[in-house]
Motif scaffolding. Structure first.
Motif, PDB file in Angstrom:
ATOM      1  N   ARG A   5     -37.541  88.472  18.475  1.00  0.00           N
ATOM      2  CA  ARG A   5     -37.885  89.681  17.724  1.00  0.00           C
ATOM      3  C   ARG A   5     -37.812  89.420  16.222  1.00  0.00           C
ATOM      4  N   THR A   6     -36.803  88.682  15.809  1.00  0.00           N
ATOM      5  CA  THR A   6     -36.718  88.327  14.387  1.00  0.00           C
ATOM      6  C   THR A   6     -37.895  87.469  13.961  1.00  0.00           C
ATOM      7  N   LEU A   7     -38.320  86.552  14.826  1.00  0.00           N
ATOM      8  CA  LEU A   7     -39.485  85.712  14.517  1.00  0.00           C
ATOM      9  C   LEU A   7     -40.755  86.553  14.392  1.00  0.00           C
ATOM     10  N   ASP A   8     -40.921  87.531  15.281  1.00  0.00           N
ATOM     11  CA  ASP A   8     -42.094  88.399  15.200  1.00  0.00           C
ATOM     12  C   ASP A   8     -42.100  89.205  13.906  1.00  0.00           C
ATOM     13  N   ILE A   9     -40.939  89.726  13.541  1.00  0.00           N
ATOM     14  CA  ILE A   9     -40.864  90.498  12.288  1.00  0.00           C
ATOM     15  C   ILE A   9     -41.156  89.597  11.091  1.00  0.00           C
ATOM     16  N   TYR A  10     -40.647  88.378  11.135  1.00  0.00           N
ATOM     17  CA  TYR A  10     -40.882  87.435  10.041  1.00  0.00           C
ATOM     18  C   TYR A  10     -42.365  87.101   9.909  1.00  0.00           C
ATOM     19  N   LEU A  11     -43.026  86.813  11.035  1.00  0.00           N
ATOM     20  CA  LEU A  11     -44.455  86.514  11.000  1.00  0.00           C
ATOM     21  C   LEU A  11     -45.264  87.741  10.590  1.00  0.00           C
ATOM     22  N   ILE A  97     -40.468  77.135  22.181  1.00  0.00           N
ATOM     23  CA  ILE A  97     -41.248  78.372  22.124  1.00  0.00           C
ATOM     24  C   ILE A  97     -42.723  78.013  22.202  1.00  0.00           C
ATOM     25  N   ALA A  98     -43.397  78.529  23.221  1.00  0.00           N
ATOM     26  CA  ALA A  98     -44.797  78.193  23.435  1.00  0.00           C
ATOM     27  C   ALA A  98     -45.675  78.827  22.355  1.00  0.00           C
ATOM     28  N   PRO A  99     -46.841  78.222  22.081  1.00  0.00           N
ATOM     29  CA  PRO A  99     -47.745  78.835  21.092  1.00  0.00           C
ATOM     30  C   PRO A  99     -48.178  80.240  21.477  1.00  0.00           C
ATOM     31  N   ARG A 100     -48.279  80.512  22.785  1.00  0.00           N
ATOM     32  CA  ARG A 100     -48.658  81.872  23.183  1.00  0.00           C
ATOM     33  C   ARG A 100     -47.630  82.892  22.730  1.00  0.00           C
ATOM     34  N   ARG A 101     -46.378  82.455  22.630  1.00  0.00           N
ATOM     35  CA  ARG A 101     -45.330  83.404  22.251  1.00  0.00           C
ATOM     36  C   ARG A 101     -45.316  83.671  20.758  1.00  0.00           C
ATOM     37  N   TRP A 102     -45.314  82.605  19.941  1.00  0.00           N
ATOM     38  CA  TRP A 102     -45.225  82.866  18.513  1.00  0.00           C
ATOM     39  C   TRP A 102     -46.560  83.287  17.906  1.00  0.00           C
ATOM     40  N   LEU A 103     -47.638  83.190  18.689  1.00  0.00           N
ATOM     41  CA  LEU A 103     -48.942  83.676  18.218  1.00  0.00           C
ATOM     42  C   LEU A 103     -49.206  85.123  18.621  1.00  0.00           C
ATOM     43  N   ARG A 104     -48.196  85.808  19.124  1.00  0.00           N
ATOM     44  CA  ARG A 104     -48.416  87.201  19.509  1.00  0.00           C
ATOM     45  C   ARG A 104     -48.748  88.078  18.304  1.00  0.00           C
TER      46      ARG A 104
END
Length: 401
Positions: A5-11, A97-104
């Motif tokens: 969740r922190t990664l998503d907010i950061y991106l 962490i797969a690319p599908r995950r951090w590319l959400r």
């Protein structure tokens, strides 16, 4: 889960900041580019501020469309580039962490941008075109009047000069009119100025006389003087080429005429352009290994401009099969975008080969630049001892044991 969740907010924070900035900059630049032309067009019209404001408001959906495409591309590409240069992308991949995950987050932004462009192309842009067409029609009818001052000479083009003494408050007619044209000089007690259906100024004079260049004087009770088309009033503020540009996308698709179908397909191609721009950004945003080159970003921008130009080219065709041509153009786009990763890998491998060759040649070049080592010879009487002959440049000569 908390880290994700922190990664998503950061991106999201990185992407949204760039997206908003690029869209605002592009829209501002386009408004500033067309604003002098709009001001020049309305130089002879009254209520210039209202006309310019309504025209710019009608053009904002078109500017937002272009800004969204480039904003999405630069937002995703610069985000991927920052992660790669800071080493954060390597850390994300090392953590499994797969690319599908951090590319959400980029995928979600792409879907939102595509939905906005669909609404913009389907309904907002036709409403803006309708607003611009209404403003142009009202200007043609003379609803806003003319921005002319009394007791001043006004150049109307082609050496035509207009001057009047005032305006009658009862009927709004001009009084004390003086007009100099190639046919002579017109002097009239009253008259009115309007725009014809061809957007040409038309001057109706009453109770006056015409002084011809030869000196003959002719009196008249009423005469219409068609002033030549002025360059500033040649093109109105409207950019409507056909009546179909003011129709929503639903009515265009339901039509059996090829012209509205082509316009509808061109609008839908803009929606397809958003996922392709995101794919280009993800592929070309990451710089090569051990390099911070931004060549990929530049190539992606050029590629995106080419796709937009192809939409304009497609919209200008006049054939009977617009849907099939739009499908072929979309398939060509997909084929070109799928070739970009292969081109990137070949370009990076070529760059790596050049770097490796350069590094491999460096010791050889360095060996040529260093002085030759001394000549070493084994002593035949004492094999465990060696005789070294020093070079002449050392300042010593002869064998040394």
């Amino acid at each position: 889960m908390k880290f994700l969740r922190t990664l998503d907010i950061y991106l999201l924070r990185l992407s949204c900041g760039t997206l908003g900035s690029v869209v605002a900059i592009i829209m501002s630049l386009m408004v500033l580019e067309h604003l002098p032309r709009l001001i020049d067009i309305t130089s002879l019209s009254g209520h210039r501020g209202y006309i310019v404001g309504q025209t710019v408001l009608g053009l904002l959906p078109e500017y937002a469309r272009i800004g969204t495409v480039f904003g999405l591309y630069l937002a995703i590409a610069l985000t991927v580039r920052k992660l790669a240069l800071r080493g954060e992308l390597d850390v994300i991949e090392a953590m499994g962490i797969a690319p599908r995950r951090w590319l959400r987050v980029p995928i979600a932004l792409t879907l939102l941008a595509a939905g906005f462009v669909l609404v913009n192309q389907g309904w907002l842009m036709p409403a803006g075109e309708q607003r611009i067409e209404d403003i142009g029609r009202r200007m043609t009818a003379g609803d806003f009047g003319f921005n002319l001052s009394a007791h001043e000479f006004h150049s109307m083009g082609d050496n035509i000069v207009l001057k009047f003494d005032g305006i009658d408050p009862e009927n709004g007619r001009l009084t004390g009119i003086f007009v100099r044209t190639a046919d002579g000089v017109f002097q009239a007690g009253s008259g009115s100025l309007s725009l014809s259906s061809e957007r040409e100024p038309n001057l109706q004079l009453r109770h006056g006389q015409l002084i011809e260049p030869a000196g003959r004087v002719l009196s008249f009770e009423a005469i219409d003087v068609r002033l030549p088309r002025i360059a500033r009033a040649d093109h109105g503020p409207t950019e409507t080429d056909t009546v179909w540009r003011t129709e929503p996308i639903g009515s265009l698709i339901a039509s059996s005429n090829p012209a509205p179908l082509r316009i509808a397909c061109a609008r839908l191609l803009w929606v397809l352009l958003l996922p392709l721009a995101a794919a280009l950004a993800i592929t070309l945003g990451r710089p090569p290994l051990r390099s911070n080159s931004a060549l990929g970003l530049f190539v992606g921008l050029c590629f995106l401009i080419g796709l937009i130009k192809s939409i304009d080219w497609y919209a200008g065709l006049h054939t009977a099969h617009p849907v099939a041509e739009a499908g072929m153009l979309g398939c060509l786009w997909l084929a070109l975008v799928t070739m970009v990763p292969r081109w990137r890998e070949s370009a990076h491998s070529l760059t790596a080969a050049k770097v490796w060759r350069k590094i491999g040649m460096r010791p050889f070049v360095r060996g040529l630049a260093t002085p030759l080592p001394p000549f070493v010879r084994t002593n035949p009487l004492h094999p465990d001892r060696q005789r070294t002959t020093l070079p002449s440049y050392s300042g010593r000569s002869g064998p040394e044991w």
